[in-house]
Scaffold this active site. Structure first.
Site, PDB file in Angstrom:
ATOM      1  N   GLY A 179     -15.641 -52.891 -49.886  1.00 10.14           N
ATOM      2  CA  GLY A 179     -14.248 -52.544 -49.650  1.00 10.14           C
ATOM      3  C   GLY A 179     -13.499 -53.664 -48.962  1.00 10.14           C
ATOM      4  O   GLY A 179     -14.103 -54.592 -48.405  1.00 10.14           O
ATOM      5  N   ASN A 180     -12.177 -53.584 -49.016  1.00  8.45           N
ATOM      6  CA  ASN A 180     -11.352 -54.599 -48.362  1.00  8.45           C
ATOM      7  C   ASN A 180      -9.933 -54.078 -48.205  1.00  8.45           C
ATOM      8  O   ASN A 180      -9.449 -53.292 -48.996  1.00  8.45           O
ATOM      9  CB  ASN A 180     -11.368 -55.931 -49.155  1.00  8.45           C
ATOM     10  CG  ASN A 180     -11.242 -55.713 -50.650  1.00  8.45           C
ATOM     11  OD1 ASN A 180     -10.176 -55.367 -51.135  1.00  8.45           O
ATOM     12  ND2 ASN A 180     -12.317 -55.894 -51.389  1.00  8.45           N
ATOM     13  N   GLY A 222     -17.966 -60.336 -48.081  1.00 11.75           N
ATOM     14  CA  GLY A 222     -19.395 -60.145 -47.818  1.00 11.75           C
ATOM     15  C   GLY A 222     -19.913 -60.569 -46.456  1.00 11.75           C
ATOM     16  O   GLY A 222     -21.070 -60.970 -46.357  1.00 11.75           O
ATOM     17  N   HIS A 248      -9.012 -51.489 -51.171  1.00 10.06           N
ATOM     18  CA  HIS A 248      -9.960 -51.213 -52.253  1.00 10.06           C
ATOM     19  C   HIS A 248     -11.223 -50.653 -51.621  1.00 10.06           C
ATOM     20  O   HIS A 248     -11.769 -51.235 -50.684  1.00 10.06           O
ATOM     21  CB  HIS A 248     -10.271 -52.505 -53.015  1.00 10.06           C
ATOM     22  CG  HIS A 248     -11.386 -52.361 -53.991  1.00 10.06           C
ATOM     23  ND1 HIS A 248     -11.437 -51.349 -54.929  1.00 10.06           N
ATOM     24  CD2 HIS A 248     -12.530 -53.090 -54.168  1.00 10.06           C
ATOM     25  CE1 HIS A 248     -12.547 -51.487 -55.647  1.00 10.06           C
ATOM     26  NE2 HIS A 248     -13.222 -52.516 -55.202  1.00 10.06           N
ATOM     27  N   HIS A 270     -15.075 -48.189 -52.359  1.00 10.47           N
ATOM     28  CA  HIS A 270     -16.027 -47.603 -53.307  1.00 10.47           C
ATOM     29  C   HIS A 270     -16.363 -46.185 -52.838  1.00 10.47           C
ATOM     30  O   HIS A 270     -17.528 -45.787 -52.839  1.00 10.47           O
ATOM     31  CB  HIS A 270     -17.280 -48.465 -53.429  1.00 10.47           C
ATOM     32  CG  HIS A 270     -17.079 -49.723 -54.203  1.00 10.47           C
ATOM     33  ND1 HIS A 270     -17.751 -50.019 -55.366  1.00 10.47           N
ATOM     34  CD2 HIS A 270     -16.250 -50.773 -53.993  1.00 10.47           C
ATOM     35  CE1 HIS A 270     -17.355 -51.197 -55.829  1.00 10.47           C
ATOM     36  NE2 HIS A 270     -16.449 -51.686 -55.007  1.00 10.47           N
ATOM     37  N   HIS A 315     -15.061 -48.785 -62.161  1.00  5.98           N
ATOM     38  CA  HIS A 315     -15.081 -49.560 -60.939  1.00  5.98           C
ATOM     39  C   HIS A 315     -14.765 -48.649 -59.742  1.00  5.98           C
ATOM     40  O   HIS A 315     -15.682 -48.082 -59.169  1.00  5.98           O
ATOM     41  CB  HIS A 315     -14.098 -50.736 -61.074  1.00  5.98           C
ATOM     42  CG  HIS A 315     -14.183 -51.741 -59.973  1.00  5.98           C
ATOM     43  ND1 HIS A 315     -13.732 -53.029 -60.109  1.00  5.98           N
ATOM     44  CD2 HIS A 315     -14.649 -51.646 -58.717  1.00  5.98           C
ATOM     45  CE1 HIS A 315     -13.945 -53.683 -58.975  1.00  5.98           C
ATOM     46  NE2 HIS A 315     -14.488 -52.859 -58.124  1.00  5.98           N
ATOM     47  N   TYR A 354       9.075 -31.765 -44.180  1.00  8.51           N
ATOM     48  CA  TYR A 354       7.811 -31.988 -43.466  1.00  8.51           C
ATOM     49  C   TYR A 354       7.999 -33.107 -42.441  1.00  8.51           C
ATOM     50  O   TYR A 354       8.741 -34.053 -42.676  1.00  8.51           O
ATOM     51  CB  TYR A 354       6.733 -32.374 -44.472  1.00  8.51           C
ATOM     52  CG  TYR A 354       5.352 -32.535 -43.884  1.00  8.51           C
ATOM     53  CD1 TYR A 354       4.466 -31.456 -43.855  1.00  8.51           C
ATOM     54  CD2 TYR A 354       4.931 -33.765 -43.379  1.00  8.51           C
ATOM     55  CE1 TYR A 354       3.189 -31.597 -43.325  1.00  8.51           C
ATOM     56  CE2 TYR A 354       3.663 -33.906 -42.845  1.00  8.51           C
ATOM     57  CZ  TYR A 354       2.795 -32.825 -42.821  1.00  8.51           C
ATOM     58  OH  TYR A 354       1.528 -32.977 -42.290  1.00  8.51           O
TER      59      TYR A 354
END
Lengths: 247, 247, 247, 247
Positions: free
Chosen positions: B39-40, B57, B106, B108, B182, B242
């Protein structure tokens, strides 16, 4: 106490390896890949003479790093208070067949076990899988009753080797397998802790695969080959772009 | 170290943005939307000259806010110790197409990935969805093998833009998409942290949608249009009731 | 600031009620029945003149007990910094129809929402359900487009009342309902916190019901009536044997 | 206060047993096998004259070890502030039928309840199951309306005994059962805490079984008999190799 003596020159390396293996075993619990004393992690000395592995069936709160068990690759026990994990002969066989393998993990993580119990490969449904496993995670064939009644844990290792050979799978590109009606074995060519991290990845990928089936009412197809290749090679090999390189 | 120099007048804004982006990336892990370094999250300067994004990474416990990577929208790297996330070109393309967008995420996350892996939109089954996404969360078409083998991450962004254009979807009304085989990209027009909060919303809505299918044995129909409209407009737009307004 | 003044004699009771309602709202998050600022809990004064309810859409870490909003049962706001939850008119209608009701909760808990989104009752599959809900948890009919476009939250309450009346369900024996394509409302005749505890019970019972369908491949039948009656009456009514009585 | 007096010679043993039972009940919550005050654990004195069990329906934060309730095996209460769990008569019947049984647990854990609610055995799909339960975990037949309206909790125990007798199942080899439309009872021949650990095992095995059905679209077959036997005997009986033995 068994009578085999660890040569003095290994003492320091084995002390450090025991700590690594102990920490990696604790991580199995933290990651919720096992309950109770289930699962086991091992590591190996640089010259591949000694394996260090979790003792069989001892509660974690009774264990210290020093209690990790030392064996050689013929499964002889060295200067250890406890018996090693019953699965030790599966580990040693995998180490012997893979001269660069650095750590092995066996878990009973729920989603990976579900695939193992149904005797199915984990299909590569997407990039999360392809980033880590190049193709399906194979489920080995069932052991025969004779293999089960014989050297069961050794034969479990043999069936894994047979699966990777017959299906032409690379242990480095696909660092995990499912033993049918049993559960996953996962490995690393870096370290015991890296193997545990990969076991968490496998469990997550397995959970995604089950839910993918649910979403599609069991009609999902596997990811397209070009995408699988791209993602695998984005993270692995000499042209990898993922992660940090020396600049 | 790359040679591009960040102009002095940006130093303070970028320092603050790095902190925001760092905190938002940590939240991804806390919300269990990713494991490991997956993720990022990115953010952007006010004049849209610089993007700040997570390095590719690197383990979270090795990172500080200052390690976040600075690029421009042409993907040139500025004064950064690390390489940016491999997905950076998808982020920059989305920012260029949406001049008000303030943060992109992004992940997963498992349930959203399940829809992406099966190539299906997340249908709007109820008000939890409609409160946040006006209509289905679209799953983009698969990339062609040529798009995959070319500028893959850039092409991923192009396919997202194509999907929103062809299906006439508003990036503000539906702040998320699925990249086929993906996973999800999610964005915010407020801040990077708001995008992460929306990624948690998306994952929850996806989990609800899978369980809705389970409850109905895959026979659920989508929510009635009047209800979807009412809930969306109850939270968004000039007549929203709201939340808190200036009184 | 609204101009309605809370009479002095209510100050102490309302201060205490605000604390109860605040703690009950925090419990929604702790129980994982909601994310973000979703969901709301209310309580009521003894003479049923004032309701206390969570503000709409304010982050929990910005709230204190004193920020809970005070209204009367006609939805007029009294001395409150914030607007009440948009769902307040559903709460007030339920309080007016049930003169002994003491707390109401609305959540978006995933498993209960799955039933609401599929428009199905939660069937009584076993004793966990029967211990708490005497018969199925009813899913109300869909609102018409006119009801949605009109006084939506008030009409939501009317549809709940209609469901309990038409199906002859007792609000005390079945302290929960599902609003179609939306989610659960749960109540208690004891306290706001007891309503939150019942909302957790509902979510657990809903999860069990989904998994019961999974186990049986959607072929489960509901629990036998004699068992449902025994378990409900074991915990409720004058011959209850569960729990502690004055001896 | 009831009038039955615990003989002085039992005071110390019962004090210790109350602590064990209290700790085991707390573990039910920690393991997430129950919510609220659901579930109960009991233990028994060495001469099997007294049972110690959780009180019925008292919140855990109001309980101390000393509040655990003492009964004899005819369900008479001794010197206890609270009423025992309503399920106490099921416990006493199981203890009477099994002179070596040391602890019993009843939970409403979600996955095990799903099997109970669908009236199905938990099939033995793999080695995780076989390591702990030798064959399927049986689901007892439904009680008749007469059994439900009569001494319900006692009859629940009778139906469990009938199931194990009719199907020729060994209470030691299969230390758990499902009560139809209700939930699991689990026991241990070691201690109350060991029974709680087995209840966690049962829940995990049940979750694996549901997911195995999901993976295979309800087509999984049970594990081969040679493997089940090997795994059960690897952990249990005089030739067990799992765990640590005196060397």
């Amino acid at each position: 106490m068994n009578k085999n003596i660890i040569p003095a020159e290994y003492k320091e390396e084995i002390k450090k390896l025991k700590e690594e293996v102990y920490e990696a075993n604790l991580k199995l619990v933290e990651y919720k890949l096992v309950i109770h004393t289930w699962g086991n992690v091992s590591g190996i000395t640089k010259d591949r003479k000694f394996m260090v592995i979790k003792p069989s069936g001892v509660a974690y709160d009774l264990l210290s790093a020093d209690d990790m068990v030392v064996t050689d690759l013929e499964n002889n026990i060295y200067e250890s208070k406890y018996n090693p994990s019953v699965d030790a002969p599966t580990h040693t066989l995998l180490y012997k067949a893979n001269p660069d393998m650095k750590g092995i993990v066996h878990t009973h993580s729920v989603n990976a076990v579900a695939f193992a119990q149904s005797g199915q490969d984990i299909p590569c449904y997407g990039t999360t899988h392809a980033d880590n496993f190049y193709g399906p995670v194979p489920c080995a064939r069932a052991l025969t009753p004779e293999e089960i009644d014989g050297e069961y844990e050794h034969n479990t290792g043999l069936v894994i080797l047979e699966t990777f050979k017959n299906r032409n799978i690379d242990f480095k590109a696909t660092p995990a397998t499912l033993v049918k009606e049993h559960g996953p074995f996962v490995w690393s060519f870096k370290s015991p802790m890296d193997a545990v991290n990969m076991a968490l990845t496998l469990e997550t990928v397995a959970e995604m695969a089950i839910k993918t089936s649910m979403v599609s009412n069991f009609k999902s197809s596997t990811a397209q080959p070009a995408l699988v290749k791209r993602h695998y090679l984005r993270k692995h090999g000499k042209n990898a772009t993922y992660g940090q390189k020396a600049k």
